[in-house]
Design a protein around this motif. Structure first.
Motif, short mmCIF file in Angstrom:
data_model
loop_
_atom_site.label_atom_id
_atom_site.label_comp_id
_atom_site.label_asym_id
_atom_site.label_seq_id
_atom_site.Cartn_x
_atom_site.Cartn_y
_atom_site.Cartn_z
N THR A 7 50.26 -29.53 51.23
CA THR A 7 50.98 -28.92 52.34
C THR A 7 51.10 -27.30 52.27
N LEU A 10 47.40 -25.82 52.67
CA LEU A 10 47.18 -25.87 54.19
C LEU A 10 47.70 -24.62 54.78
N VAL A 11 49.09 -24.75 54.61
CA VAL A 11 49.74 -23.39 55.37
C VAL A 11 49.20 -22.11 54.88
N VAL A 13 46.17 -21.61 53.97
CA VAL A 13 44.85 -21.28 54.49
C VAL A 13 45.06 -21.20 55.78
N VAL A 14 45.60 -21.73 56.48
CA VAL A 14 45.88 -21.41 58.13
C VAL A 14 46.44 -20.08 58.30
N ALA A 15 47.33 -19.76 57.52
CA ALA A 15 48.08 -18.17 57.62
C ALA A 15 46.82 -17.16 57.46
N SER A 17 43.81 -17.24 57.68
CA SER A 17 42.72 -17.60 58.77
C SER A 17 43.23 -17.02 59.89
N LEU A 18 44.47 -17.06 60.44
CA LEU A 18 45.00 -16.41 61.61
C LEU A 18 45.17 -14.95 61.49
N ARG A 30 41.86 -10.61 54.10
CA ARG A 30 40.58 -11.33 53.54
C ARG A 30 40.12 -10.79 52.15
#
Length: 68
Positions: A7, A10-11, A13-15, A17-18, A30
């Protein structure tokens, strides 16, 4: 791997990415994530160990060719 670690991954990676979608700031973020990942890889690959002062040691610091 536990569900909690997945979890958190995933959080993260999403953060990233955003934030990476933002033009200038995203590129900087990045790049910093890349540097942190490469640093973690080097530490894991080299088997980083602590010395007496608490710093990281990657070698003896002595020139091996001078010993011969």
């Amino acid at each position: 791997m536990s569900t909690k670690l997945l979890t958190v991954l995933l959080v993260g990676v999403v953060a990233v990415s955003l934030v990476g979608a933002v033009s200038f700031v995203g590129g900087v973020v990045r790049f910093l994530v890349l540097l942190m990942g490469l640093g973690a890889f080097v530490l894991a690959a080299r088997g980083a160990r602590g010395d007496e002062e608490g710093g990281l040691v990657f070698g003896t610091g002595e020139d091996e060719s001078a010993a011969t």
